[in-house]
Design a protein around this motif. Structure first.
Motif, PDB file in Angstrom:
ATOM      1  N   ASN A  22       0.888  -1.357   0.052  1.00 35.40           N
ATOM      2  CA  ASN A  22      -0.190  -0.101   0.105  1.00 35.40           C
ATOM      3  C   ASN A  22       1.035   1.431  -0.093  1.00 35.40           C
ATOM      4  O   ASN A  22       1.928   1.361   0.650  1.00 35.40           O
ATOM      5  CB  ASN A  22      -0.771   0.055   1.159  1.00 35.40           C
ATOM      6  N   CYS A  23       0.236   2.241  -0.427  1.00 37.85           N
ATOM      7  CA  CYS A  23       1.062   3.644  -0.696  1.00 37.85           C
ATOM      8  C   CYS A  23      -0.101   4.896  -0.666  1.00 37.85           C
ATOM      9  O   CYS A  23      -1.042   4.782  -1.273  1.00 37.85           O
ATOM     10  CB  CYS A  23       1.854   3.716  -1.836  1.00 37.85           C
ATOM     11  N   THR A  24       0.286   5.727   0.085  1.00 39.02           N
ATOM     12  CA  THR A  24      -0.538   6.958   0.128  1.00 39.02           C
ATOM     13  C   THR A  24       0.083   8.114  -0.093  1.00 39.02           C
ATOM     14  O   THR A  24       1.405   7.894  -0.014  1.00 39.02           O
ATOM     15  CB  THR A  24      -1.378   7.154   1.462  1.00 39.02           C
ATOM     16  N   TYR A  25      -0.595   9.046  -0.759  1.00 33.88           N
ATOM     17  CA  TYR A  25       0.273  10.255  -1.200  1.00 33.88           C
ATOM     18  C   TYR A  25      -0.489  11.615  -0.554  1.00 33.88           C
ATOM     19  O   TYR A  25      -1.681  11.727  -0.617  1.00 33.88           O
ATOM     20  CB  TYR A  25       0.531  10.416  -2.571  1.00 33.88           C
ATOM     21  N   SER A  26       0.252  12.851  -0.723  1.00 34.83           N
ATOM     22  CA  SER A  26      -0.279  13.745  -0.110  1.00 34.83           C
ATOM     23  C   SER A  26      -0.776  14.969  -1.237  1.00 34.83           C
ATOM     24  O   SER A  26      -1.467  15.839  -0.983  1.00 34.83           O
ATOM     25  CB  SER A  26       0.622  14.481   1.167  1.00 34.83           C
ATOM     26  N   ASP A  27      -0.093  14.774  -2.330  1.00 32.49           N
ATOM     27  CA  ASP A  27      -0.354  15.918  -3.281  1.00 32.49           C
ATOM     28  C   ASP A  27      -1.595  15.485  -4.088  1.00 32.49           C
ATOM     29  O   ASP A  27      -1.361  14.454  -5.042  1.00 32.49           O
ATOM     30  CB  ASP A  27       1.032  15.927  -4.099  1.00 32.49           C
ATOM     31  N   ARG A  28      -2.561  16.016  -3.905  1.00 32.23           N
ATOM     32  CA  ARG A  28      -3.771  15.875  -4.745  1.00 32.23           C
ATOM     33  C   ARG A  28      -3.286  15.956  -6.270  1.00 32.23           C
ATOM     34  O   ARG A  28      -4.270  15.824  -7.025  1.00 32.23           O
ATOM     35  CB  ARG A  28      -4.769  16.839  -4.352  1.00 32.23           C
ATOM     36  N   GLY A  29      -2.385  16.987  -6.658  1.00 38.26           N
ATOM     37  CA  GLY A  29      -2.126  17.032  -8.027  1.00 38.26           C
ATOM     38  C   GLY A  29      -1.330  16.172  -8.703  1.00 38.26           C
ATOM     39  O   GLY A  29      -0.977  16.012  -9.869  1.00 38.26           O
ATOM     40  N   SER A  30      -1.035  15.056  -7.968  1.00 40.61           N
ATOM     41  CA  SER A  30      -0.359  13.960  -8.482  1.00 40.61           C
ATOM     42  C   SER A  30      -1.305  13.304  -9.679  1.00 40.61           C
ATOM     43  O   SER A  30      -2.306  12.942  -9.463  1.00 40.61           O
ATOM     44  CB  SER A  30       0.075  12.751  -7.336  1.00 40.61           C
ATOM     45  N   GLN A  31      -0.457  12.917 -10.504  1.00 38.82           N
ATOM     46  CA  GLN A  31      -1.439  12.197 -11.974  1.00 38.82           C
ATOM     47  C   GLN A  31      -0.664  10.838 -12.074  1.00 38.82           C
ATOM     48  O   GLN A  31      -1.435   9.938 -12.927  1.00 38.82           O
ATOM     49  CB  GLN A  31      -1.064  13.064 -13.085  1.00 38.82           C
ATOM     50  N   SER A  32       0.644  10.712 -11.893  1.00 34.96           N
ATOM     51  CA  SER A  32       1.229   9.283 -12.582  1.00 34.96           C
ATOM     52  C   SER A  32       1.742   8.648 -11.014  1.00 34.96           C
ATOM     53  O   SER A  32       2.311   9.174 -10.307  1.00 34.96           O
ATOM     54  CB  SER A  32       2.271   9.686 -13.207  1.00 34.96           C
ATOM     55  N   PHE A  33       1.540   7.334 -11.064  1.00 35.27           N
ATOM     56  CA  PHE A  33       2.058   6.540  -9.919  1.00 35.27           C
ATOM     57  C   PHE A  33       2.589   5.146 -10.570  1.00 35.27           C
ATOM     58  O   PHE A  33       2.607   4.491 -11.522  1.00 35.27           O
ATOM     59  CB  PHE A  33       0.744   6.106  -9.473  1.00 35.27           C
ATOM     60  N   PHE A  34       3.785   4.893  -9.746  1.00 34.52           N
ATOM     61  CA  PHE A  34       4.964   3.929 -10.372  1.00 34.52           C
ATOM     62  C   PHE A  34       5.064   3.047  -9.218  1.00 34.52           C
ATOM     63  O   PHE A  34       5.302   3.264  -8.289  1.00 34.52           O
ATOM     64  CB  PHE A  34       5.967   4.444 -10.972  1.00 34.52           C
TER      65      PHE A  34
END
Lengths: 112, 113
Positions: A22-34
């Protein structure tokens, strides 16, 4: 500050089981995930990328993305001892890998 | 496809010397390459973005005069660690950008005595 959080583990699963990372991210502008796999002493190796909400499957690997929850996961089906490695989640803005932010990685051990 | 090489794979040097690491994209041209550093048990930390034909962009806290980057061709970027000290000992990894995906080289392990 842009952050990518992963459970550091270690995560142990028996051979043949499903491993869930699992992975969470804080920047809502994120568009690509690797998702990258890194064996000890080696450099990261790209496993999958995902841009759209939902599931993306590639062989034994499935990436799942939920932008509303700012959550991305990697499922490994029929886990093999050779899957034992550290899995890095990386996030980038606007459909590009130009500014990857890496999580700290989850160490996976698949027990024979 | 999308193979990236690094040379050397490992290097040991004395404190105060300079070390050059090469990163090559073998089967594609890369306008943009990245240099990362990874300490034991830690994740990759971006040091700088290398653009062919222009000056590199360094991340906050990375000394550009200490870590010299040159991207003179579409297949080669070099990182020179100048006046290396033991605290510079680390795993240095480059990546090359192709079709919005970063492909990583095998890394260079630097040990400064």
């Amino acid at each position: 500050q842009k952050e990518v959080e992963q459970n550091s583990g270690p995560l142990s699963v028996p051979e043949g089981a499903i491993a869930s990372l699992n992975c969470t991210y804080s920047d809502r502008g994120s568009q690509s995930f690797f998702w990258y796999r890194q064996y000890s002493g080696k450099s990261p190796e790209l496993i999958m990328f995902i841009y759209s909400n939902g599931d993306k499957e590639d062989g034994r690997f499935t990436a799942q993305l939920n932008k509303a929850s700012q959550y991305v996961s990697l499922l490994i089906r029929d886990s093999q001892p050779s899957d034992s490695a550290t899995y890095l989640c990386a996030v980038a803005p606007v459909g590009s890998a130009r500014q990857l932010t890496f999580g700290s990685g989850t160490q996976l051990t698949v027990l024979p | 496809g999308a193979v990236v090489s690094q040379h050397p794979s490992w290097v040991i040097c004395k404190s105060g010397t300079s070390v050059k690491i090469e990163c090559r994209s073998l089967d594609f041209q890369a306008t943009t390459m990245f240099w990362y550093r990874q300490f034991p048990k830690q994740s990759l930390m971006l040091m700088a973005t290398s653009n062919e034909g222009s000056k590199a962009t360094y991340e906050q806290g990375v000394e550009k005069d200490k870590f010299l980057i040159n991207h003179a061709s579409l297949t080669l970027s070099t990182l020179t660690v100048t006046s290396a000290h033991p605290e510079d000992s680390s795993f240095y990894i480059c990546s090359a950008l192709l079709a919005d995906t970063q492909y990583f080289g095998p890394g260079t392990r630097l040990t400064v005595l």
